[in-house]
Scaffold this motif. Structure first.
Motif, PDB file in Angstrom:
ATOM      1  N   LYS A  43      17.135   9.516   3.804  1.00  0.00           N
ATOM      2  CA  LYS A  43      16.645   8.729   4.932  1.00  0.00           C
ATOM      3  C   LYS A  43      15.156   8.458   4.807  1.00  0.00           C
ATOM      4  CE  LYS A  43      20.042  10.040   8.447  1.00  0.00           C
ATOM      5  NZ  LYS A  43      20.241  10.673   9.773  1.00  0.00           N
ATOM      6  N   GLN A  44      14.408   9.467   4.380  1.00  0.00           N
ATOM      7  CA  GLN A  44      12.965   9.289   4.199  1.00  0.00           C
ATOM      8  C   GLN A  44      12.672   8.257   3.118  1.00  0.00           C
ATOM      9  OE1 GLN A  44      11.569  13.244   3.379  1.00  0.00           O
ATOM     10  NE2 GLN A  44      11.391  13.789   5.550  1.00  0.00           N
ATOM     11  N   LEU A  56      10.818   4.727   3.552  1.00  0.00           N
ATOM     12  CA  LEU A  56       9.645   4.410   2.735  1.00  0.00           C
ATOM     13  C   LEU A  56       9.807   3.053   2.062  1.00  0.00           C
ATOM     14  CD1 LEU A  56       6.937   5.411   1.737  1.00  0.00           C
ATOM     15  CD2 LEU A  56       8.096   6.595  -0.128  1.00  0.00           C
ATOM     16  N   ARG A  57      11.019   2.781   1.551  1.00  0.00           N
ATOM     17  CA  ARG A  57      11.276   1.475   0.953  1.00  0.00           C
ATOM     18  C   ARG A  57      11.150   0.359   1.977  1.00  0.00           C
ATOM     19  NH1 ARG A  57      16.741   3.430  -2.037  1.00  0.00           N
ATOM     20  NH2 ARG A  57      15.800   4.686  -3.681  1.00  0.00           N
ATOM     21  N   PHE A  58      11.690   0.622   3.174  1.00  0.00           N
ATOM     22  CA  PHE A  58      11.601  -0.370   4.245  1.00  0.00           C
ATOM     23  C   PHE A  58      10.150  -0.678   4.581  1.00  0.00           C
ATOM     24  CE2 PHE A  58      11.218  -1.178   8.849  1.00  0.00           C
ATOM     25  CZ  PHE A  58      11.907  -2.384   8.920  1.00  0.00           C
ATOM     26  N   ILE A  75       4.783  -5.646   2.033  1.00  0.00           N
ATOM     27  CA  ILE A  75       4.683  -6.785   1.111  1.00  0.00           C
ATOM     28  C   ILE A  75       4.763  -8.099   1.881  1.00  0.00           C
ATOM     29  CG2 ILE A  75       5.855  -8.007  -0.759  1.00  0.00           C
ATOM     30  CD1 ILE A  75       6.700  -5.257  -1.848  1.00  0.00           C
ATOM     31  N   LEU A  76       5.699  -8.182   2.828  1.00  0.00           N
ATOM     32  CA  LEU A  76       5.839  -9.396   3.640  1.00  0.00           C
ATOM     33  C   LEU A  76       4.587  -9.643   4.475  1.00  0.00           C
ATOM     34  CD1 LEU A  76       9.530  -9.003   4.848  1.00  0.00           C
ATOM     35  CD2 LEU A  76       8.667 -10.661   3.196  1.00  0.00           C
ATOM     36  N   THR A 100      18.435  -2.901  -6.144  1.00  0.00           N
ATOM     37  CA  THR A 100      17.733  -3.144  -7.406  1.00  0.00           C
ATOM     38  C   THR A 100      16.475  -2.306  -7.502  1.00  0.00           C
ATOM     39  OG1 THR A 100      18.570  -5.396  -7.427  1.00  0.00           O
ATOM     40  CG2 THR A 100      16.698  -4.925  -8.851  1.00  0.00           C
ATOM     41  N   PHE A 101      15.649  -2.401  -6.427  1.00  0.00           N
ATOM     42  CA  PHE A 101      14.404  -1.659  -6.448  1.00  0.00           C
ATOM     43  C   PHE A 101      14.650  -0.159  -6.333  1.00  0.00           C
ATOM     44  CE2 PHE A 101      12.970  -5.877  -4.971  1.00  0.00           C
ATOM     45  CZ  PHE A 101      12.072  -6.131  -5.979  1.00  0.00           C
TER      46      PHE A 101
END
Length: 321
Positions: free
Chosen positions: A4-5, A9-11, A17-18, A307-308
């Protein structure tokens, strides 16, 4: 807990980036670093992304050949202009009405025609697009063949960015939901889907309505940036251009639709310097891509968390070693 962490973190990285992209472009526009030429191309790029991603839902994920997407864009553009120009409503009202009007048009054309398949459906949707264009040419209230002039320029970078992001997020989440799996099953094998209890007509109409809704959103953005709209802008060639972007990016790939929309818009802008051979070069590039990459640039693959995530996992493995 650790998973979940990592997801959070990816989110946060994706949001960061956005936010960075939005801030950099907004700063460049505010400081005058992007002149009118680049702003026009940036606007065209965002509108093409909205159109391509929404058509990809119909043609790519549902497997229905629609050639009338420009008709839904026209409905959205004119509905938005009527609300803002003629009725003096706020821009947000124009956007909402544009989306609803285009979605209604998608429902009206979708219910009777989506029982058809293949070439028959393509001909029906093509006919719908041409009917919309001819009807608009004969309505004096919206200027007839001359169209509407002097449309206020409400479309700005924040509106464009928000509309593009909303389109991608909604359609990606739809595809990853149970509704999306039913939609994809229609593309893979319609008869088998029906035997398994999937209401194929219902899900085809759902995809058609949502795709039309976002085409209406693109029409609203277009109308309030370019000051003028006329029926000829939304002819068959416009629908064909959108279809080319979807096929080039890869049927069944939202990422491919986005990449192809950016590529085609940039290519069109670059080839404006060669008016005599522009269409020849444009056609040759498309032919070469289709010969050597017939499944499109991305095929049915997506670039996203999965992918990432592999890249992220590989990096963690290297760190541990």
């Amino acid at each position: 807990m650790k998973k979940k962490q990592t997801n959070w973190l990816r989110f946060l990285v994706e949001v960061g980036i956005l936010a960075l992209i939005f801030t950099v472009v907004q700063y460049a526009i505010s400081m005058g670093m992007l002149n009118q030429y680049y702003q026009i191309n940036l606007t065209s790029m965002c509108i093409n992304i909205i159109l391509a991603v929404s058509l990809s839902l119909i043609n790519g994920f549902t497997g229905q050949l629609s050639l009338g997407h420009a008709g839904f864009m026209a409905v959205g553009a004119y509905a938005s202009v009527i609300m803002t120009n003629f009725l003096e409503m706020p821009f947000i009202v124009g956007i909402i009405v544009a989306c609803l009007a285009a979605a209604l048009a998608g429902f009206i054309i979708g219910v009777p025609t989506l029982r058809l398949r293949g070439d028959y459906l393509a001909i029906a949707t093509l006919g719908f697009g041409e009917i919309i264009r001819v009807v608009l040419q004969n309505i004096e209230y919206v200027g007839g063949p001359a169209g509407v002039l002097g449309i206020p320029k409400y479309t700005s970078w924040p509106w464009l960015f928000g509309a593009t992001l909303l389109t991608i997020v909604v359609i990606v989440n739809l595809i990853n939901s149970s509704y999306g799996r039913a939609i994809i099953s229609v593309r893979e094998d319609e008869i088998a889907s029906e035997l398994m209890g999937v209401s194929t007509t219902r899900y085809k109409v759902l995809a058609f309505v949502i795709g039309a809704l976002f085409a209406g959103l693109a029409g609203s953005m277009y109308a309030h940036f370019f000051y003028i709209i006329k029926p000829e802008t939304f002819n068959f060639l416009k629908s064909f251009d959108i279809l080319v972007i979807v096929v080039l990016g890869g049927l069944g790939s939202t990422t491919g639709a986005v990449i192809a929309a950016i590529f085609i818009t940039a290519l069109t802008a670059f080839l404006q310097a060669f008016p005599a051979v522009r269409m020849i070069i444009y056609a040759l590039i498309l032919i070469i891509v289709m010969i050597y990459r017939p499944q499109g640039l991305m095929g049915n693959k997506e670039l996203g968390r999965r992918t990432f995530g592999k890249i992220w996992s590989g990096r963690n493995e290297l760190t541990r070693n």
